[in-house]
Design a protein around this motif. Structure first.
Motif: not given
Length: 172
Positions: A30-33, A101-107, A123-131, A136-145
């Motif tokens: 879900a986080a990756l999607t 999507q959480r990054i707003a379009d610009n029309d 937007d790239n700063q916002q993407l960094t926060a999302a990454l 953090a979700v991956c760390d919670e489940y030990n998904d190191v890859a």
């Protein structure tokens, strides 16, 4: 080949074997999607601005945004495949992207080059926060890859933010 008619065959669900539990599969996929929806939104906005740039620094900005668009697009397949590798599914349509999507379009019909660069930097700063949040979700489940590839994308995204910020600064 089987002789069973397609209508009566049991369709196997998309369950990729994984040692991660059901909760991990659900939460990481879900986080990756959602992350993938943001990446597609940022990619399209970057290309939109690349196509519609004008002004005295056109060539430099046009080339920079083209390079950044390629880098952003290169993330998409890897993100989707990580969701599948951990046993989940991912985006299926443009409508699915729009819903997540959480990054707003610009029309807007016209955006100045400076405003384009500033908006993409945010937007790239916002993407960094999302990454980081996905990490953090991956760390919670030990998904190191997945966490490992996210770290590379964080670095790339921070670099894009830096270039956009420096390119948008006034020289006054």
């Amino acid at each position: 080949m089987t002789d069973i008619p397609a209508k009566t065959r049991q369709i196997a669900p998309l369950r990729t074997p994984t040692d991660l539990g059901a909760d991990a599969t659900r939460d990481i996929a879900a986080a990756l999607t959602t992350l993938l929806a943001d990446v597609f939104a940022l990619y399209l906005k970057t290309k939109n601005f690349h196509w519609h740039l004008s002004g005295p620094h056109f060539r430099d900005y046009h080339l920079m945004l083209d390079e950044q668009g390629e880098q952003i697009f290169a993330m998409t397949d890897d993100i989707a495949e990580r969701a599948r590798k951990v046993g989940g599914t991912t985006l299926r349509s443009i409508g699915h992207i729009a819903r997540l999507q959480r990054i707003a379009d610009n029309d807007a019909e016209y955006v100045t080059a400076q405003d384009m660069l500033a908006e993409l930097a945010q937007d790239n700063q916002q993407l960094t926060a999302a990454l980081r949040s996905t990490h953090a979700v991956c760390d919670e489940y030990n998904d190191v890859a997945t966490a490992s590839v996210l770290e590379n994308w964080i670095d790339q995204t921070e670099r894009r933010t830096w270039f956009l910020y420096e390119s948008s600064r006034s020289n006054h």
